[in-house]
Design an enzyme around this catalytic site. Structure first.
Site, PDB file in Angstrom:
ATOM      1  N   ALA A  15    -113.295  97.466  31.013  1.00 43.40           N
ATOM      2  CA  ALA A  15    -113.714  98.209  32.062  1.00 43.40           C
ATOM      3  C   ALA A  15    -114.154  99.626  31.690  1.00 43.40           C
ATOM      4  CB  ALA A  15    -112.344  98.274  33.102  1.00 43.40           C
ATOM      5  N   GLY A  16    -113.508 100.088  30.585  1.00 43.64           N
ATOM      6  CA  GLY A  16    -114.029 101.277  30.117  1.00 43.64           C
ATOM      7  C   GLY A  16    -113.025 102.325  29.867  1.00 43.64           C
ATOM      8  N   ARG A  44    -110.537  95.838  14.544  1.00 43.08           N
ATOM      9  CA  ARG A  44    -111.982  95.836  14.638  1.00 43.08           C
ATOM     10  C   ARG A  44    -112.698  96.789  13.710  1.00 43.08           C
ATOM     11  NH1 ARG A  44    -111.286  96.460  21.109  1.00 43.08           N
ATOM     12  NH2 ARG A  44    -110.877  94.462  21.651  1.00 43.08           N
ATOM     13  N   ARG A 137    -120.369  94.698  23.683  1.00 39.87           N
ATOM     14  CA  ARG A 137    -119.369  95.608  22.588  1.00 39.87           C
ATOM     15  C   ARG A 137    -119.488  94.750  21.221  1.00 39.87           C
ATOM     16  NH1 ARG A 137    -113.400  96.881  24.571  1.00 39.87           N
ATOM     17  NH2 ARG A 137    -113.021  94.930  23.884  1.00 39.87           N
ATOM     18  N   ARG A 148    -110.465  87.033  28.147  1.00 39.75           N
ATOM     19  CA  ARG A 148    -110.366  88.302  28.432  1.00 39.75           C
ATOM     20  C   ARG A 148    -110.907  88.395  30.204  1.00 39.75           C
ATOM     21  NH1 ARG A 148    -109.684  92.931  24.314  1.00 39.75           N
ATOM     22  NH2 ARG A 148    -108.677  91.763  22.933  1.00 39.75           N
TER      23      ARG A 148
HETATM   24  N1  LIG Z   1    -119.685 103.471  32.684  1.00 37.27           N
HETATM   25  C1  LIG Z   1    -120.283 102.506  31.811  1.00 37.27           C
HETATM   26  N2  LIG Z   1    -121.526 102.301  31.823  1.00 37.27           N
HETATM   27  C2  LIG Z   1    -121.842 101.466  30.754  1.00 37.27           C
HETATM   28  N3  LIG Z   1    -121.193 100.851  29.994  1.00 37.27           N
HETATM   29  C3  LIG Z   1    -120.113 101.480  29.557  1.00 37.27           C
HETATM   30  C4  LIG Z   1    -119.381 102.360  30.581  1.00 37.27           C
HETATM   31  N4  LIG Z   1    -117.997 102.556  30.265  1.00 37.27           N
HETATM   32  C5  LIG Z   1    -117.714 101.838  29.359  1.00 37.27           C
HETATM   33  N5  LIG Z   1    -118.954 101.071  28.818  1.00 37.27           N
HETATM   34  C6  LIG Z   1    -118.906 100.335  27.687  1.00 37.27           C
HETATM   35  O1  LIG Z   1    -118.482  99.232  28.229  1.00 37.27           O
HETATM   36  C7  LIG Z   1    -117.725  98.413  26.731  1.00 37.27           C
HETATM   37  C8  LIG Z   1    -116.092  98.326  27.116  1.00 37.27           C
HETATM   38  O2  LIG Z   1    -115.496  99.621  27.296  1.00 37.27           O
HETATM   39  P1  LIG Z   1    -114.046 100.051  26.641  1.00 37.27           P
HETATM   40  O3  LIG Z   1    -114.123  99.508  25.256  1.00 37.27           O
HETATM   41  O4  LIG Z   1    -114.113 101.460  26.794  1.00 37.27           O
HETATM   42  O5  LIG Z   1    -113.256  99.195  27.508  1.00 37.27           O
HETATM   43  P2  LIG Z   1    -111.891  99.015  27.627  1.00 37.27           P
HETATM   44  O6  LIG Z   1    -111.318  99.026  28.841  1.00 37.27           O
HETATM   45  O7  LIG Z   1    -111.085  99.977  26.737  1.00 37.27           O
HETATM   46  O8  LIG Z   1    -111.357  97.564  26.740  1.00 37.27           O
HETATM   47  P3  LIG Z   1    -110.346  97.224  26.023  1.00 37.27           P
HETATM   48  O9  LIG Z   1    -109.035  96.904  27.005  1.00 37.27           O
HETATM   49  O10 LIG Z   1    -110.786  95.716  25.541  1.00 37.27           O
HETATM   50  O11 LIG Z   1    -109.828  97.861  24.997  1.00 37.27           O
HETATM   51  C9  LIG Z   1    -118.186  99.591  25.648  1.00 37.27           C
HETATM   52  O12 LIG Z   1    -118.890  99.222  24.692  1.00 37.27           O
HETATM   53  C10 LIG Z   1    -118.598 100.860  26.324  1.00 37.27           C
HETATM   54  O13 LIG Z   1    -119.278 101.766  25.509  1.00 37.27           O
HETATM   55  N1  LIG Z   2     -98.802  96.086  27.739  1.00 40.89           N
HETATM   56  C1  LIG Z   2     -99.585  96.833  26.727  1.00 40.89           C
HETATM   57  N2  LIG Z   2    -100.794  96.490  26.877  1.00 40.89           N
HETATM   58  C2  LIG Z   2    -101.683  97.082  25.940  1.00 40.89           C
HETATM   59  C3  LIG Z   2    -101.050  97.895  24.934  1.00 40.89           C
HETATM   60  N3  LIG Z   2    -102.004  98.469  24.329  1.00 40.89           N
HETATM   61  C4  LIG Z   2    -103.139  97.946  24.625  1.00 40.89           C
HETATM   62  N4  LIG Z   2    -102.808  97.147  25.594  1.00 40.89           N
HETATM   63  C5  LIG Z   2    -103.854  96.350  26.493  1.00 40.89           C
HETATM   64  O1  LIG Z   2    -104.389  95.147  25.654  1.00 40.89           O
HETATM   65  C6  LIG Z   2    -105.665  94.912  26.132  1.00 40.89           C
HETATM   66  C7  LIG Z   2    -106.548  94.431  25.150  1.00 40.89           C
HETATM   67  O2  LIG Z   2    -106.926  95.721  24.201  1.00 40.89           O
HETATM   68  P1  LIG Z   2    -107.822  95.515  22.817  1.00 40.89           P
HETATM   69  O3  LIG Z   2    -107.845  96.910  22.146  1.00 40.89           O
HETATM   70  O4  LIG Z   2    -107.361  94.298  22.353  1.00 40.89           O
HETATM   71  O5  LIG Z   2    -109.165  95.388  23.395  1.00 40.89           O
HETATM   72  C8  LIG Z   2    -106.125  95.870  27.029  1.00 40.89           C
HETATM   73  O6  LIG Z   2    -106.166  95.684  28.413  1.00 40.89           O
HETATM   74  C9  LIG Z   2    -105.329  97.219  26.722  1.00 40.89           C
HETATM   75  O7  LIG Z   2    -104.834  97.971  27.813  1.00 40.89           O
HETATM   76  C10 LIG Z   2     -99.595  98.098  24.988  1.00 40.89           C
HETATM   77  O8  LIG Z   2     -99.062  98.856  24.340  1.00 40.89           O
HETATM   78  N5  LIG Z   2     -98.937  97.338  25.866  1.00 40.89           N
END
Ligand SMILES: Nc1ncnc2c1ncn2[C@@H]1O[C@H](COP(=O)(O)OP(=O)(O)OP(=O)(O)O)[C@@H](O)[C@H]1O
Ligand SMILES: Nc1nc2c(ncn2[C@@H]2O[C@H](COP(=O)(O)O)[C@@H](O)[C@H]2O)c(=O)[nH]1
Length: 198
Positions: A15-16, A44, A137, A148
């Site tokens: 979601a970002g 990663r 990504r 996911r």
């Molecule tokens: N507003 C946006 N428009 C286009 N691409 C985006 C936007 N926001 C994020 N992204 C891209 O979408 C991908 C997912 O974003 P991000 O890794 O921040 O998600 P996340 O919610 O942290 O995921 P996770 O929970 O898996 O860690 C990334 O490659 C990022 O560069």
């Molecule tokens: N309940 C918890 N969720 C967590 C924690 N740290 C990260 N997360 C969530 O896991 C997913 C996947 O993360 P990813 O880095 O493997 O892409 C994502 O929704 C995170 O918000 C935690 O400590 N507790």
């Protein structure tokens, strides 16, 4: 004086959340601090142990959970994730606003604690766009990507529960989403900046 309220960012994988968080941590380096979670998933490319996550084995993590060292923990997409008490304390010891990036199970578990954070849900514009962002990504296998996406559909439904989140940000245009995030946190940012002056 009571310290600043922590912030919980939740929302489907892709979601970002991390993208928004990284901008926030860069723009307000000394104001916000990231709660470094533990996980059993593999790092990663580019991820640093102790900075992005504490990468641990299932056995190590279970041992610490059993010892009562976690505020919350959850199973997500075949791996364990959790927030240790130490992760939050490390940020709060610096008088910074602690930001947690956790899944929705974590949100529900945090609600049972006295952490009292601001709860923000980051929502993708649509499932199709979420899938495209996750694919682009290039961090997931087909299997983990499908897991996911399944979890994302559930999260999007659960996020509608009244009162679960203080704010929902739709992350379509990144700059607009980031402005909304900053606006929501302005009061806490200003309070923290003020407390530094005294
Ligand atoms: N507003 C946006 N428009 C286009 N691409 C985006 C936007 N926001 C994020 N992204 C891209 O979408 C991908 C997912 O974003 P991000 O890794 O921040 O998600 P996340 O919610 O942290 O995921 P996770 O929970 O898996 O860690 C990334 O490659 C990022 O560069
Ligand atoms: N309940 C918890 N969720 C967590 C924690 N740290 C990260 N997360 C969530 O896991 C997913 C996947 O993360 P990813 O880095 O493997 O892409 C994502 O929704 C995170 O918000 C935690 O400590 N507790």
């Amino acid at each position: 004086m009571q310290g600043p309220r922590p912030v919980v960012l939740s929302g489907p994988s892709g979601a970002g959340k991390s993208t928004l968080l990284k901008k926030l941590l860069k723009d307000y380096e000394n104001i916000f601090g990231f709660s470094v979670s533990h996980t059993t998933r593999q790092p990663r490319p580019g991820e640093v142990n102790g900075k992005d996550y504490h990468f641990v084995t299932r056995e190590e993590m279970q041992k610490e959970i059993d010892a009562g060292e976690f505020i919350e923990h959850a199973e997500f997409s075949g791996n364990m994730y959790g927030t240790s008490k130490g992760a939050v304390q490390a940020v709060q010891a610096q008088s910074q606003i602690c930001v947690l990036d956790i899944d929705i199970q974590g949100v529900k578990n945090i609600k049972r604690t006295d952490l009292n954070p601001i709860y923000i849900f980051v929502q993708p514009p649509s499932i199709d766009i979420l899938e495209k962002r996750l694919r682009d990504r290039k961090t997931e296998t087909e299997d983990s990507l499908l897991k996911r996406l399944t979890a994302a559909r559930v999260d999007l439904e659960l996020s509608k529960e009244p009162g679960l989140f203080d704010l929902v940000i739709i992350n379509d245009d990144l700059e607009k989403a980031y402005s909304e995030l900053k606006e929501a946190l302005l009061e806490e940012i200003e309070k923290t900046q003020e407390s530094r002056k005294s």
